[in-house]
Design an enzyme around this catalytic site. Structure first.
Site, PDB file in Angstrom:
ATOM      1  N   HIS A 247     -71.309  91.122 -54.492  1.00  0.00           N
ATOM      2  CA  HIS A 247     -71.532  90.005 -53.574  1.00  0.00           C
ATOM      3  C   HIS A 247     -70.605  90.183 -52.376  1.00  0.00           C
ATOM      4  CE1 HIS A 247     -73.946  87.928 -56.568  1.00  0.00           C
ATOM      5  NE2 HIS A 247     -73.044  88.296 -57.442  1.00  0.00           N
ATOM      6  N   LYS A 248     -71.082  90.832 -51.350  1.00  0.00           N
ATOM      7  CA  LYS A 248     -70.279  91.095 -50.164  1.00  0.00           C
ATOM      8  C   LYS A 248     -70.891  90.361 -48.981  1.00  0.00           C
ATOM      9  CE  LYS A 248     -68.916  95.710 -51.735  1.00  0.00           C
ATOM     10  NZ  LYS A 248     -68.943  97.151 -51.454  1.00  0.00           N
ATOM     11  N   SER A 249     -70.047  89.653 -48.249  1.00  0.00           N
ATOM     12  CA  SER A 249     -70.527  88.954 -47.082  1.00  0.00           C
ATOM     13  C   SER A 249     -70.702  89.928 -45.931  1.00  0.00           C
ATOM     14  CB  SER A 249     -69.537  87.854 -46.679  1.00  0.00           C
ATOM     15  OG  SER A 249     -69.401  86.922 -47.723  1.00  0.00           O
TER      16      SER A 249
END
Length: 646
Positions: free
Chosen positions: A24-26
């Site tokens: 989960h990387k922005s």
């Protein structure tokens, strides 16, 4: 670790579900405001909006937009970079925090007010002071008497992006100006600006223009900025959404202050945070036929969370570094990592596995999205959407031509109103999901700005145990006269466009949390009460449907009075005695002995799990056992008791 079993000095703990947070990387973004400072931009203008009675200059309005964007990005995208570059100023500044010239370069009439970086509380305060026009800000906003070179401005922006954000995928330059032809009589300066704009495009920087219409004429982008603005290829998945109309037609008839009032909403529509769930996983349409896609979580519940601990025992606050250590419950000895094994509980015993065996148990195959069939869209009921969906979009990195194939499948599903059943494994060691993949159309707002891109949505299909059955009811339907009056009430309370926009109703508790943090960080006054936009507008409801609600209430009261007059209530015991049937008596508590006999009978039948929690807890309490934990833990303790007793 009091509940853990010990065998030959090896401590065992139960297996828990692991979440891969690295997936989960922005998507980080770098935004640089380039705001022109000139006599015309500093002249206050009246707004055509009747709600805006005060006059405000375009430069001040643009600075306030940058200030509000900083506030929002600190909350929604805390790792994004924002900078403010003023050009056309009398003063010049291009220095970093150490007051050292960056590479010995100088850019006349360019003032880097806020360097491109993650905004700090001090920088937000300084920008607010500049936007509110305090005394120190007046010297900075003094316009230059000489003409500024746009090639210099673009080259200055190039140096900022190269030195501060060289590896970010999304880098954007916002130009706010009311001069549609800055170099009308100098072809060499126009040519130099075109070259610098091409350098920014090659660097991957997107230039977005926010033109302010002059007071007596319309902003014409064809004079200069059409050669500066490069439209990004539609096949680029990281490209932001653009206005479909060209600059000249979109600005027709709009005065500068009205456009600036809508500038913040226009920026927000292009800066919606995208949360990447996975990237470049194969999408198998058929045997041997694969493309690559990226996945995003566009809808996810936001909750306030603490990002770190702060130690206040010293002279100034410091971020505390947490360290977790496992110790033995009996000897308080530190338990090393190699001494710990993971286990599953089965039949009252804990079955241990080696790390290699554990990986094998959790491995259901490589990440993939595989189509296993098709169904009509009507076969997917509304209540089947019980978890947040995953949005997928094509990627050209692994398989060239993925965008074209993805688009063909998307159009086919839309045209035939079909959904695809998929076998979905988003990440390694993730549990597989059976999902319904449906095509989503592109959605635009009133200004033709893209709200939701076209793509596919994967909706996890619930199992039978996930769906709760509605209880059976024996209530009689309401009379038609009452239904007709309620139908009128519902019609009066419908929205004008009959569309619910969830983005217009923020979570009041979350916004209150962030508002308190903002006030403490920026030395502002603490607010008195939260702003709750989810509360119904009672005055409008009463104005639109008050009389109809009163008419419905009167009709309901009359029907209820008539129903009560016709109905006579008889006790169940008397009614049963008249019919010759035996009456039911209340159950008498059997006490501890009766409870133990009941538990024993269920143990012999193997149905202890059917007992209620109060019975299980009463049995364990009478025999000196712990009653903590879930029902499954209580059942295990009861089974252990009878096994040892046997």
């Amino acid at each position: 670790m009091a509940d853990d079993k010990r065998d030959e000095g090896i401590y065992v703990e139960e297996e828990e579900e692991e979440i891969d947070e690295s997936a989960h990387k922005s998507v980080k973004d770098a935004v640089l405001f380039a705001i022109e400072v000139s006599d015309s931009m500093l002249t206050p203008r009246s707004s055509s909006d009747p709600k805006q009675s005060t006059e405000e200059s375009p430069t001040t309005a643009a600075l306030k937009c940058a200030y509000h964007l900083m506030q929002q990005r600190i909350i929604s995208n805390p790792h994004d970079m924002i900078g403010v570059l003023l050009y056309g100023t009398q003063a010049s500044k291009f220095y970093d925090e150490d007051e050292n010239s960056r590479g010995g370069l100088s850019y006349p009439h360019c003032y880097l007010f806020t360097d491109l970086d993650v905004p700090s509380a001090r920088e937000v305060k300084d920008l607010r002071a500049l936007a509110e026009g305090e005394d120190e800000a007046r010297d900075i906003l003094a316009p230059s008497t000489e003409q500024v070179s746009m090639a210099n401005v673009l080259f200055c922006a190039n140096q900022i992006f190269t030195s501060k954000a060289p590896n970010l995928l999304s880098r954007r330059l916002f130009i706010v100006t009311d001069n549609d032809n800055p170099h009308s009589n100098n072809k060499s300066l126009r040519s130099a600006a075109t070259v610098r704009a091409k350098d920014l495009y090659d660097l991957g920087v997107t230039i977005e223009l926010f033109p302010i219409s002059p007071s007596e004429q319309e902003f014409d982008g064809s004079k200069f900025y059409d050669d500066i603005i490069y439209r990004t290829s539609p096949t680029d998945p990281e490209a932001p959404a653009y206005l479909k109309s060209d600059t000249k037609t979109s600005m027709a008839g709009a005065d500068g202050i009205t456009l600036l009032n809508s500038l913040l909403s226009s920026i927000n529509s292009r800066s919606v945070p995208r949360r990447s769930a996975f990237s470049n996983i194969p999408f198998e349409i058929g045997p041997g036929f694969k493309i690559s896609v990226n996945g995003y979580l566009l809808f996810k519940r936001q909750e306030p969370h603490r990002s770190c601990y702060v130690w206040l025992g010293g002279e100034e606050p410091q971020i505390a570094q947490g360290i977790s250590t496992r110790i033995a419950d009996d000897t308080a000895r530190t338990v090393e990592k190699q001494e710990i094994r993971k286990a599953y509980k089965f039949g009252g015993e804990q079955v241990t596995f080696t790390p290699e065996e554990q990986l094998t148990l959790r491995n259901f195959g490589d990440p993939v999205i595989r189509i296993i069939g098709f169904k009509p869209l009507s076969a997917l009921p509304f209540w089947a959407n019980v978890k947040h969906p995953t949005f997928i979009y094509p990627s050209e990195e692994d398989f060239v031509g993925s965008t074209r194939v993805f688009s063909a499948l998307h159009q086919k599903l839309l045209r035939d109103k079909k959904v695809a059943l998929v076998w979905f494994i988003p990440r390694k060691n993730a549990a597989p999901v059976l999902g319904a993949m449906m095509a989503g159309e592109e959605k635009l707002d009133e200004s033709d700005v893209q709200k939701f891109p076209p793509g596919m949505w994967i909706i996890p299909i619930p199992y039978a145990d996930d769906v709760r059955q509605n209880p059976e009811t024996t209530m009689q339907p309401a009379p038609e006269s009452l239904i007709d009056k309620m139908r009128v009430v519902i019609q009066q309370l419908q929205l004008p466009k009959a569309v619910y926009e969830p983005l217009k109703y923020p979570n009041p508790s979350l916004q209150w949390h962030y508002r308190i943090l903002q006030a403490l960080a920026l030395d502002e006054d603490l607010p008195d009460k939260p702003e709750d936009k989810t509360k119904p507008k009672t005055k409008q409801i009463n104005k639109r449907a008050g009389d109809y609600i009163e008419a419905w209430e009167k009709e309901y009261a009359d029907l209820a009075a008539a129903f009560s007059a016709k109905t006579t209530f008889v006790k169940r015991g008397a009614k049963a005695a008249e019919d010759g049937h035996a009456t039911k008596r209340a159950k008498v508590d059997a006490g501890p002995k009766g409870s133990e006999d009941e538990v024993l009978k269920h143990y012999e039948k193997g149905t202890i799990a059917k007992l209620t929690l109060p019975i299980l807890k009463e049995f364990l309490t009478n025999h000196g056992r712990s009653t903590a934990g879930k029902k499954a833990d209580l059942v295990d303790r009861v089974e252990e008791y009878f096994e040892k007793k046997a």
